[in-house]
Design an enzyme around this catalytic site. Structure first.
Site, PDB file in Angstrom:
ATOM      1  N   HIS A 180      18.618  27.321 -12.242  1.00 42.41           N
ATOM      2  CA  HIS A 180      19.305  28.485 -12.814  1.00 42.41           C
ATOM      3  C   HIS A 180      18.481  29.768 -12.749  1.00 42.41           C
ATOM      4  O   HIS A 180      17.248  29.739 -12.898  1.00 42.41           O
ATOM      5  CB  HIS A 180      19.638  28.187 -14.283  1.00 42.41           C
ATOM      6  CG  HIS A 180      20.429  26.928 -14.471  1.00 42.41           C
ATOM      7  ND1 HIS A 180      21.699  26.749 -13.945  1.00 42.41           N
ATOM      8  CD2 HIS A 180      20.130  25.768 -15.111  1.00 42.41           C
ATOM      9  CE1 HIS A 180      22.136  25.540 -14.259  1.00 42.41           C
ATOM     10  NE2 HIS A 180      21.204  24.918 -14.961  1.00 42.41           N
ATOM     11  N   THR A 218      -3.319  -5.763   0.464  1.00 46.89           N
ATOM     12  CA  THR A 218      -2.768  -4.413   0.705  1.00 46.89           C
ATOM     13  C   THR A 218      -3.617  -3.687   1.748  1.00 46.89           C
ATOM     14  O   THR A 218      -3.109  -2.857   2.497  1.00 46.89           O
ATOM     15  CB  THR A 218      -2.714  -3.590  -0.598  1.00 46.89           C
ATOM     16  OG1 THR A 218      -4.045  -3.355  -1.071  1.00 46.89           O
ATOM     17  CG2 THR A 218      -1.894  -4.299  -1.647  1.00 46.89           C
ATOM     18  N   LYS A 240       0.853  -1.189   0.000  1.00 44.47           N
ATOM     19  CA  LYS A 240       0.000   0.000   0.000  1.00 44.47           C
ATOM     20  C   LYS A 240       0.886   1.235   0.000  1.00 44.47           C
ATOM     21  O   LYS A 240       1.883   1.305   0.751  1.00 44.47           O
ATOM     22  CB  LYS A 240      -0.915   0.000   1.233  1.00 44.47           C
ATOM     23  CG  LYS A 240      -2.136   0.891   1.090  1.00 44.47           C
ATOM     24  CD  LYS A 240      -3.126   0.341   0.069  1.00 44.47           C
ATOM     25  CE  LYS A 240      -4.335  -0.265   0.715  1.00 44.47           C
ATOM     26  NZ  LYS A 240      -5.325  -0.687  -0.315  1.00 44.47           N
ATOM     27  N   GLN A 297      29.249  20.511  -7.407  1.00 44.93           N
ATOM     28  CA  GLN A 297      30.005  19.293  -7.088  1.00 44.93           C
ATOM     29  C   GLN A 297      30.925  19.509  -5.880  1.00 44.93           C
ATOM     30  O   GLN A 297      30.962  18.704  -4.958  1.00 44.93           O
ATOM     31  CB  GLN A 297      30.860  18.859  -8.298  1.00 44.93           C
ATOM     32  CG  GLN A 297      30.099  18.287  -9.461  1.00 44.93           C
ATOM     33  CD  GLN A 297      29.668  19.330 -10.485  1.00 44.93           C
ATOM     34  OE1 GLN A 297      29.447  20.500 -10.154  1.00 44.93           O
ATOM     35  NE2 GLN A 297      29.488  18.908 -11.742  1.00 44.93           N
ATOM     36  N   ARG A 343      27.574  34.224  -9.182  1.00 44.79           N
ATOM     37  CA  ARG A 343      26.260  33.828  -9.693  1.00 44.79           C
ATOM     38  C   ARG A 343      25.327  33.493  -8.543  1.00 44.79           C
ATOM     39  O   ARG A 343      25.765  33.293  -7.403  1.00 44.79           O
ATOM     40  CB  ARG A 343      26.385  32.620 -10.624  1.00 44.79           C
ATOM     41  CG  ARG A 343      26.775  31.349  -9.901  1.00 44.79           C
ATOM     42  CD  ARG A 343      26.771  30.130 -10.833  1.00 44.79           C
ATOM     43  NE  ARG A 343      27.122  28.907 -10.089  1.00 44.79           N
ATOM     44  CZ  ARG A 343      27.182  27.703 -10.642  1.00 44.79           C
ATOM     45  NH1 ARG A 343      26.920  27.517 -11.930  1.00 44.79           N
ATOM     46  NH2 ARG A 343      27.516  26.649  -9.907  1.00 44.79           N
ATOM     47  N   PHE A 389      31.482  29.556 -11.267  1.00 49.24           N
ATOM     48  CA  PHE A 389      31.668  28.352 -12.081  1.00 49.24           C
ATOM     49  C   PHE A 389      32.509  28.756 -13.284  1.00 49.24           C
ATOM     50  O   PHE A 389      32.016  29.427 -14.203  1.00 49.24           O
ATOM     51  CB  PHE A 389      30.331  27.749 -12.520  1.00 49.24           C
ATOM     52  CG  PHE A 389      30.483  26.417 -13.199  1.00 49.24           C
ATOM     53  CD1 PHE A 389      30.124  26.242 -14.526  1.00 49.24           C
ATOM     54  CD2 PHE A 389      31.025  25.333 -12.517  1.00 49.24           C
ATOM     55  CE1 PHE A 389      30.270  25.010 -15.161  1.00 49.24           C
ATOM     56  CE2 PHE A 389      31.169  24.099 -13.135  1.00 49.24           C
ATOM     57  CZ  PHE A 389      30.803  23.930 -14.460  1.00 49.24           C
TER      58      PHE A 389
HETATM   59  O1  AZA Z   1      27.974  23.943 -10.441  1.00 47.27           O
HETATM   60  C1  AZA Z   1      27.856  23.633 -11.634  1.00 47.27           C
HETATM   61  N1  AZA Z   1      28.259  22.407 -12.041  1.00 47.27           N
HETATM   62  C2  AZA Z   1      28.179  22.007 -13.347  1.00 47.27           C
HETATM   63  O2  AZA Z   1      28.562  20.874 -13.664  1.00 47.27           O
HETATM   64  C3  AZA Z   1      27.638  22.943 -14.283  1.00 47.27           C
HETATM   65  N2  AZA Z   1      27.414  22.895 -15.625  1.00 47.27           N
HETATM   66  N3  AZA Z   1      26.881  24.068 -15.988  1.00 47.27           N
HETATM   67  N4  AZA Z   1      26.755  24.872 -14.900  1.00 47.27           N
HETATM   68  C4  AZA Z   1      27.220  24.196 -13.827  1.00 47.27           C
HETATM   69  N5  AZA Z   1      27.337  24.541 -12.521  1.00 47.27           N
END
Ligand code: AZA
Length: 295
Positions: free
Chosen positions: A256, A57, A10, A228, A176, A159
């Site tokens: 974005h 269920t 469920k 990352q 950004r 970035f």
């Molecule tokens: O932080 C980011 N990681 C990415 O891999 C990436 N690719 N475009 N913008 C991004 N910004």
């Protein structure tokens, strides 16, 4: 052909439970949405219409409520472990039970600077989620998560230096907006049984608070070179703060906010260091995932 995998049960079972402290009159509420799926010797119910092996269920749904009445529902890790183990203990032909508990926020109201005894507010659609799998002979695996915690920083994110080739148009940026919906999961070392989970009970709220605080602090303070790089630091810090956890994973959309060139209108400067008005994007979005494990 043969049944190579099967699980059923469920989903979307909504549960509310109130705790009333008789001494203080303070009431506390818990609300969650539960999914419970069973695995076992059930292939014949698919291949031979053999319903004798089927725990209906509806029965599973009833068990979710009975267990909520008879056992603690907080921390959600204890409730999920109790519920998943019940099915293994009760039904010999069921070999695994997968329980997902999504808890919703009911934060106690502060009225005139005082916590109100029985009034709460939904301060965000952020969820605290637990997935527990009890498997016969293998104990209980528990994954805990924060999901849907939306955050934004207006600077402190860059970035640049990324691979450039004939497919690349993205300009480099040193400043950004960064916004994401946090989806963070920390995976506990396997528990032998429900008793072991109950013994560990205090660690679950501590881990959730640590993961949430680390996520917010790292997000705010890291001079982010990328999603990352920042998410890796979050994982490292959680592993450092929560000994009972061996793996931490994040899945972060990069939501974005595009700069908007308005120079065509009377030469308005609205890009680069003059950017103030941006265009929030619904999609496409970056999606960055990683799992970091204790070395
Ligand atoms: O932080 C980011 N990681 C990415 O891999 C990436 N690719 N475009 N913008 C991004 N910004």
């Amino acid at each position: 052909p043969f049944v190579s995998a099967a699980r059923y049960g469920k989903d979307n079972v909504r549960v509310y439970k109130v705790h009333r402290d008789q001494a203080t009159g303070v009431q506390t509420v818990y609300e969650m949405t539960v999914c419970c799926l069973l695995e076992g010797d059930i292939a014949s119910s698919y291949t031979h219409a053999d319903n004798s092996v089927v725990v209906a269920t509806d029965t599973i749904k009833n068990t979710i409520y009975i267990t909520a009445k008879q056992s603690p529902v907080h921390p959600p890790e204890v409730y999920a472990a109790t519920l998943s183990s019940h099915f293994i203990e009760k039904y010999g032909h069921i070999h695994a039970a997968h329980v997902k508990v999504v808890t919703h926020r009911w934060t106690r109201m502060d009225i005139d600077g005082k916590p109100h005894p029985h009034s709460f507010l939904r301060d965000g659609e952020e969820k605290r989620t637990v997935e527990a799998t009890a498997r016969r002979g293998e104990g209980i695996a528990i994954d805990s998560s924060i999901q849907g915690l939306t955050v934004l920083k207006s600077t402190g994110s860059a970035f640049h230096g990324f691979l450039r080739d004939e497919y690349t148009t993205l300009p480099e940026t040193w400043d950004r907006i960064l916004s994401t919906d946090v989806d963070s999961t920390w995976k506990w070392a396997r528990f032998a049984d429900v008793k072991a989970v109950e013994k560990a009970a205090p660690q679950f709220d501590e881990a959730w608070a640590a993961a949430r605080n680390i996520t917010l602090k790292q997000f705010a303070e890291d001079n982010s070179a990328s999603v990352q790089a920042t998410m890796y630091k979050m994982c490292e810090n959680i592993l450092g703060a929560v000994p009972g956890v061996n793996h931490v994973e994040y899945s972060l959309p990069n939501k974005h906010y595009f700069e908007l060139d308005l120079s065509w209108h009377k030469g308005i400067k609205n890009t680069g260091k003059d950017a103030e008005v941006y265009v929030p994007q619904s999609g496409p979005n970056g999606l960055i995932k990683c799992e970091v494990s204790r070395g």
